[in-house]
Design an enzyme around this catalytic site. Structure first.
Site, PDB file in Angstrom:
ATOM      1  N   ASP A  64     -37.270  19.241  15.584  1.00  0.00           N
ATOM      2  CA  ASP A  64     -36.772  19.120  14.121  1.00  0.00           C
ATOM      3  C   ASP A  64     -36.159  17.588  14.188  1.00  0.00           C
ATOM      4  O   ASP A  64     -36.548  16.673  13.058  1.00  0.00           O
ATOM      5  CB  ASP A  64     -36.042  19.898  13.459  1.00  0.00           C
ATOM      6  CG  ASP A  64     -36.905  21.205  13.336  1.00  0.00           C
ATOM      7  OD1 ASP A  64     -37.947  21.390  13.525  1.00  0.00           O
ATOM      8  OD2 ASP A  64     -36.212  22.405  12.946  1.00  0.00           O
ATOM      9  N   GLY A  65     -35.314  17.154  14.945  1.00  0.00           N
ATOM     10  CA  GLY A  65     -34.694  15.796  14.987  1.00  0.00           C
ATOM     11  C   GLY A  65     -35.512  14.701  15.056  1.00  0.00           C
ATOM     12  O   GLY A  65     -35.290  13.806  14.431  1.00  0.00           O
ATOM     13  N   ASN A 133     -33.803  17.274   4.602  1.00  0.00           N
ATOM     14  CA  ASN A 133     -33.235  18.482   4.941  1.00  0.00           C
ATOM     15  C   ASN A 133     -31.731  18.599   4.038  1.00  0.00           C
ATOM     16  O   ASN A 133     -31.820  19.208   3.081  1.00  0.00           O
ATOM     17  CB  ASN A 133     -32.571  18.703   6.416  1.00  0.00           C
ATOM     18  CG  ASN A 133     -33.597  19.564   7.184  1.00  0.00           C
ATOM     19  OD1 ASN A 133     -34.506  19.839   6.748  1.00  0.00           O
ATOM     20  ND2 ASN A 133     -33.321  19.661   8.506  1.00  0.00           N
ATOM     21  N   GLU A 134     -30.836  17.662   4.445  1.00  0.00           N
ATOM     22  CA  GLU A 134     -29.491  17.796   3.469  1.00  0.00           C
ATOM     23  C   GLU A 134     -28.620  16.753   3.424  1.00  0.00           C
ATOM     24  O   GLU A 134     -28.861  15.968   4.364  1.00  0.00           O
ATOM     25  CB  GLU A 134     -28.707  19.083   3.998  1.00  0.00           C
ATOM     26  CG  GLU A 134     -27.908  18.673   5.277  1.00  0.00           C
ATOM     27  CD  GLU A 134     -28.684  18.908   6.525  1.00  0.00           C
ATOM     28  OE1 GLU A 134     -28.613  18.213   7.315  1.00  0.00           O
ATOM     29  OE2 GLU A 134     -29.395  20.230   6.581  1.00  0.00           O
ATOM     30  N   ARG A 161     -12.345  24.168  -3.723  1.00  0.00           N
ATOM     31  CA  ARG A 161     -11.718  23.359  -2.536  1.00  0.00           C
ATOM     32  C   ARG A 161     -12.474  24.133  -1.371  1.00  0.00           C
ATOM     33  O   ARG A 161     -12.668  25.275  -1.432  1.00  0.00           O
ATOM     34  CB  ARG A 161     -10.103  23.711  -2.818  1.00  0.00           C
ATOM     35  CG  ARG A 161      -9.296  23.176  -3.594  1.00  0.00           C
ATOM     36  CD  ARG A 161      -8.020  23.891  -3.682  1.00  0.00           C
ATOM     37  NE  ARG A 161      -6.979  23.090  -2.518  1.00  0.00           N
ATOM     38  CZ  ARG A 161      -5.935  23.689  -1.913  1.00  0.00           C
ATOM     39  NH1 ARG A 161      -5.446  24.858  -2.746  1.00  0.00           N
ATOM     40  NH2 ARG A 161      -5.329  23.150  -1.058  1.00  0.00           N
ATOM     41  N   ASP A 163     -13.952  22.869   2.870  1.00  0.00           N
ATOM     42  CA  ASP A 163     -13.965  22.103   3.967  1.00  0.00           C
ATOM     43  C   ASP A 163     -15.121  20.932   3.802  1.00  0.00           C
ATOM     44  O   ASP A 163     -14.973  19.994   4.203  1.00  0.00           O
ATOM     45  CB  ASP A 163     -14.372  22.805   5.288  1.00  0.00           C
ATOM     46  CG  ASP A 163     -13.322  23.540   5.899  1.00  0.00           C
ATOM     47  OD1 ASP A 163     -12.144  23.519   5.355  1.00  0.00           O
ATOM     48  OD2 ASP A 163     -13.466  24.142   6.977  1.00  0.00           O
ATOM     49  N   ALA A 175     -31.809  25.019   7.545  1.00  0.00           N
ATOM     50  CA  ALA A 175     -31.219  24.272   8.690  1.00  0.00           C
ATOM     51  C   ALA A 175     -29.707  24.508   8.454  1.00  0.00           C
ATOM     52  O   ALA A 175     -29.173  25.722   8.495  1.00  0.00           O
ATOM     53  CB  ALA A 175     -31.621  22.780   8.335  1.00  0.00           C
ATOM     54  N   ALA A 177     -27.797  24.631   5.883  1.00  0.00           N
ATOM     55  CA  ALA A 177     -27.618  25.281   4.836  1.00  0.00           C
ATOM     56  C   ALA A 177     -27.722  26.802   4.991  1.00  0.00           C
ATOM     57  O   ALA A 177     -26.828  27.762   4.567  1.00  0.00           O
ATOM     58  CB  ALA A 177     -28.287  24.830   3.677  1.00  0.00           C
ATOM     59  N   MET A 178     -28.457  27.276   5.731  1.00  0.00           N
ATOM     60  CA  MET A 178     -28.808  28.590   6.275  1.00  0.00           C
ATOM     61  C   MET A 178     -27.539  29.150   7.102  1.00  0.00           C
ATOM     62  O   MET A 178     -26.899  30.090   7.059  1.00  0.00           O
ATOM     63  CB  MET A 178     -29.849  28.832   7.143  1.00  0.00           C
ATOM     64  CG  MET A 178     -30.240  30.379   7.252  1.00  0.00           C
ATOM     65  SD  MET A 178     -31.868  30.463   8.090  1.00  0.00           S
ATOM     66  CE  MET A 178     -31.625  29.657   9.821  1.00  0.00           C
TER      67      MET A 178
END
Length: 272
Positions: A64-65, A133-134, A161, A163, A175, A177-178
């Protein structure tokens, strides 16, 4: 036909598959244009940069990368078919032993092209890049929490609030998100998936937002944060910076190998 060939250059197995497929295509009379790093890895004299890479179809061999890198670097998107050499391969529809058979279908024109939505990102109204992707805004200092204001259609919709915060496409829902607890979203849906990362309050939950809305994320924190697109560091953000997320005008183009998305997700997840 003209095929653009992109292979993960540091993977000997991927290079061997690339040699085999190149020979197969050349023996059938097709033209092959090699991406520059691919050409060097194969010890070929001629290769072209991503900015000059063109063809009827791009064959990408890797994980995928490699697919994300190719889409990010292309100046103009090319219909792409991925051959999996990675661990999961959500973006690579073919396994190596399926490649020649499916390339024959492409040769005969028996394939469909699927548009995949990408993100278009601005920081304080200055363009910074695209993501398939994101986009992730995450604390630069481990264990330091950030505060965000989410504006939808210029109205503050939520403050929380955490991380960090992740904004994903449907393609990217399988990816990062999952892994962060977001839902799996059908890639035929156009919209933004917003996922707080390790939120302080349990009430801060993932949102699915129409791509027709105006989505802006404001950093309300004196602690610095990093903006990362598809795993690639872009820039540091500071208190008051506003990240605007839009639907890109130029989608990624994937050749649909006829594999049902949900069946593929089920198969890939079981392999993890």
């Amino acid at each position: 036909m003209k095929f653009a060939m992109v292979i993960r250059p540091d993977d000997p197995g991927a290079l061997e598959i690339g040699k085999r497929i190149s020979l197969f295509l050349k023996n059938r009379g097709h033209e092959i244009v090699y991406e520059l790093e691919t050409s060097k890895a194969l010890n070929l004299k001629e290769g072209v940069s991503f900015s000059r890479l063109s063809g009827d179809v791009a064959v990408v061999i890797g994980g995928d990368g490699t697919v994300l890198h190719t889409i990010r670097q292309l100046e103009k998107q090319i219909p792409l078919i991925g051959i999996n050499r990675g661990n999961v391969g959500f973006l690579t529809d073919l396994e190596p032993d399926e490649a020649e058979e499916y390339l024959l279908k492409i040769e005969k024109g028996k394939y469909n092209i699927e548009n995949r939505m990408r993100l278009h990102l601005l920081v304080d109204d200055e363009y910074v890049g695209e993501a398939l992707n994101e986009a992730v805004i995450v604390t630069s200092r481990p264990a330091k929490i950030l505060q965000f204001t989410i504006n939808i259609d210029y109205v503050p919709a939520e403050r929380f609030r955490a991380d960090g915060v992740l904004i994903s496409t449907p393609t990217g829902s399988t990816a990062y998100a999952m892994s962060a607890g977001g839902p799996i979203v059908d890639p035929w849906i156009d919209g933004f998936l917003l996922v707080p990362l390790a939120p302080y309050y349990l009430s801060s939950r993932p949102h699915i937002i129409s791509d027709k809305r105006k989505l802006r994320v404001e950093l309300d924190s004196t602690k610095p944060a990093d903006l990362v697109l598809d795993g690639q560091y872009i820039m540091e953000l500071y208190n008051g910076n506003v990240v605007t997320i839009q639907k890109s005008r130029e989608p990624a183009l994937f050749i649909n190998a006829g594999k049902n998305f949900f069946a593929k997700v089920d198969s890939k997840l079981k392999s993890l």
